[in-house]
Scaffold this active site. Structure first.
Site, PDB file in Angstrom:
ATOM      1  N   SER A  57      31.664  45.919  41.453  1.00 40.97           N
ATOM      2  CA  SER A  57      32.577  45.331  40.476  1.00 40.97           C
ATOM      3  C   SER A  57      31.957  45.395  39.071  1.00 40.97           C
ATOM      4  O   SER A  57      31.604  46.470  38.606  1.00 40.97           O
ATOM      5  CB  SER A  57      32.917  43.906  40.911  1.00 40.97           C
ATOM      6  OG  SER A  57      34.047  43.420  40.256  1.00 40.97           O
TER       7      SER A  57
ATOM      8  N   ASP B  53      42.826  48.520  44.900  1.00 41.27           N
ATOM      9  CA  ASP B  53      41.879  47.473  44.507  1.00 41.27           C
ATOM     10  C   ASP B  53      42.527  46.620  43.421  1.00 41.27           C
ATOM     11  O   ASP B  53      42.893  47.132  42.368  1.00 41.27           O
ATOM     12  CB  ASP B  53      40.590  48.115  43.982  1.00 41.27           C
ATOM     13  CG  ASP B  53      39.477  47.113  43.747  1.00 41.27           C
ATOM     14  OD1 ASP B  53      39.761  45.999  43.265  1.00 41.27           O
ATOM     15  OD2 ASP B  53      38.312  47.450  44.025  1.00 41.27           O
TER      16      ASP B  53
ATOM     17  N   HIS C  89      39.124  44.790  47.429  1.00 38.18           N
ATOM     18  CA  HIS C  89      38.152  45.042  46.374  1.00 38.18           C
ATOM     19  C   HIS C  89      36.908  45.697  46.952  1.00 38.18           C
ATOM     20  O   HIS C  89      36.304  45.187  47.899  1.00 38.18           O
ATOM     21  CB  HIS C  89      37.794  43.707  45.718  1.00 38.18           C
ATOM     22  CG  HIS C  89      36.975  43.825  44.481  1.00 38.18           C
ATOM     23  ND1 HIS C  89      37.111  44.841  43.570  1.00 38.18           N
ATOM     24  CD2 HIS C  89      35.982  43.027  43.987  1.00 38.18           C
ATOM     25  CE1 HIS C  89      36.260  44.672  42.573  1.00 38.18           C
ATOM     26  NE2 HIS C  89      35.557  43.583  42.809  1.00 38.18           N
TER      27      HIS C  89
END
Length: 518
Positions: A232, A460, A488
């Site tokens: 991320s 995502d 994700h």
């Protein structure tokens, strides 16, 4: 599915949700129930300590070695870094570092970051068995660190826990003069609190500075090059490292990648679209299973959810919370967002929405608390505060509340459900009292770096797939792996194609085929 299972499934993965002027930024999704040194209650309103000027050079910091001590099953230590890399002799801070040893034939250290900005990376070492397959656990020491300003690394502080409760619960889409006034007051209180409670460190928690810290960490670990796995926001941190230290790049894997070239407005539009896509995917699954309680079609389900949020906005839902808290629309928003991170969490969203439709906000409140690292009446870390300070230090651009309505058409087109919330998020950095002394507008292409593997997932919600494509294109040595799926990040999600390619790269140095689709 137990509550523990839900929390572990979202451990330390963050999403860039700008929830109005009341609650801005990426909010941590993680489990603090077994974290060492968790902070309960209000954090002390003392600026983060630094050592006084001592005239040390940057080389002095590079010459250190970490002293490891046992902490549960792992090893913990500290890394000393300059407060200001432009003036390394003007004081230092200590970063918390944790290491879990390789279980087999060790090939080196793998530095890891779970996302954020604001997530304590030491938790990634604590939960290494969740994050990483046994192949990687056998070969690498997993080394997590709390980036500066987060966790136990000179944490920034902005609000008492009670004030933070009000900040998070506020309407993320203020639509009355009174709500707009509250949003303005909350923002002013937040930034004045950051300045008063964080001191000088608040101006030195940028991504560029955190990347510089990673190179000091590399040296302190005795590694000639950095092997790194970032998730991320951790992909932005890794790409920034590659730009600053291309000759020190070893094997970098960047999963759930962000587009480092996007402006705050472009990033907010991208993620608004990403969450709309994720919500529609959740609803399509509900419809496909038959007798969907939200409606017979995706559009009908969206109407049910938006009507529910409007009703909560008008009148918060009662809950069974022992503290007597009701479910506000701000808390309902976070409770809705959290389960979209993983399709394995969709049953939790089913339960929460069914309960809320019946007039009980308890499960949505639990989800919102999990989203914000709130447990047993306290916040277990400073993630809600750190995210705003780091994001706004990296790029302080913002708009004023009177400019927000002009943003609605573009944001509502990107996300009919969440667009207005993201539009209000563009006010988040109004009033930031800190200015970065480093290079927050760094152009990233990683010229000269070894191959860098970039991973993206097609649906995502937090880091939309298009951003991974963009990062791989912008990095001169970028190689893209695409996972077709929901949720994700891509690695260790049950996709053997993805995992085999990552393991071949990190364990053997075999660079995957660019454009590999799994």
């Amino acid at each position: 599915m137990s509550k523990r299972t839900l929390i572990v499934l979202v451990v330390s993965l963050w999403v860039l949700v700008i929830a109005g002027a009341a609650a801005a930024g990426i909010v941590l999704l993680r489990d603090d129930s077994d974290s060492d040194g968790a902070k309960g209650g209000d954090r002390a309103a003392e600026p983060a300590p630094t050592e006084g000027p001592d005239g040390r050079s940057l080389e002095d910091f590079y010459g250190q070695r970490i002293t490891w001590t046992r902490c549960d099953q792992n090893e913990c230590g500290t890394l000393e870094v300059p407060v200001d890399y432009q003036n390394p002799g003007d004081g230092s801070i200590k970063l918390a570092v944790e290491r879990t040893r390789a279980t087999g034939d060790r090939i080196g250290s793998l530095v890891v970051n779970p996302g954020g900005p604001g997530a304590p990376g030491t938790d990634t070492a604590k939960d290494a068995d969740f994050y990483f397959a046994q192949e990687l656990r056998a070969a690498y020491d997993i080394v997590g660190f709390d980036p500066r300003g987060t966790g136990d690394s000179a944490p920034v502080d902005c609000l008492t826990d009670d004030a933070l409760d009000a900040y998070v619960a506020a309407d993320p889409d203020p639509d009355t003069p009174e709500e707009v006034a509250t949003a303005k007051d909350n923002s002013e209180q937040f930034w004045s609190g950051c300045q008063a409670r964080s001191g000088a460190v608040g101006g030195h928690v940028s991504t560029v500075e955190a990347a510089r810290d990673m190179d000091v960490l590399r040296a302190a670990l005795g590694e000639d090059q950095l092997d790194y796995f970032g998730f991320s926001y951790g992909t932005r941190l890794g790409a920034t490292y590659a730009e600053l230290f291309p000759d020190k790049v070893g094997r970098l894997a960047l999963d759930g990648a962000v587009d480092p070239s996007l402006s705050p407005r472009e990033g907010a539009l991208s993620q608004a679209k990403g969450f709309e896509t994720a919500l529609r995917s959740y609803l399509q699954n509900c419809v496909d299973e038959g007798s969907c309680f939200l409606g017979a079609s995706v559009d009908a389900g969206l109407r049910t959810i938006t009507d529910l949020l409007a009703a909560i906005d008008a009148k918060p839902l009662p809950t069974k919370d022992p503290e007597g808290r009701d479910l506000s629309v701000g808390l309902a928003f976070y409770g809705l967002i959290l389960p979209l991170y993983s399709e394995e969490n969709w049953p939790y969203l089913d339960d929460a929405l069914k309960q809320a439709i019946d007039g009980d906000g308890s499960t949505l409140l639990f989800l919102a608390d999990t989203y914000g690292s709130r447990q047993n009446g306290t916040y277990t870390d400073n993630s809600l505060e750190a995210i705003s300070v780091i994001n706004c230090l990296d790029d302080p651009w913002s708009i004023t509340p009177d400019q927000v309505p002009g943003q609605f058409p573009d944001f509502e087109k990107a996300s009919p459900t969440f667009g207005d919330v993201f539009a209000w998020g563009l006010t988040a950095c109004n009033g930031i009292p800190f200015t970065s002394t480093d290079e927050p507008d760094l152009k990233i292409d990683g010229s000269g770096a070894a191959p860098i593997v970039v991973l993206g997932t097609t649906r995502d919600p937090a880091t939309p797939y298009e951003e991974a494509v963009a990062m791989a294109d912008q990095l001169e040595s970028g190689v893209l792996i695409s996972r077709d799926g929901d949720g994700h990040t891509a690695y260790n999600k049950g996709n053997a194609c993805v995992d085999d390619a990552v393991h071949g790269y990190l364990l053997e140095g075999t660079v995957p085929q660019d454009g590999l689709t799994c």
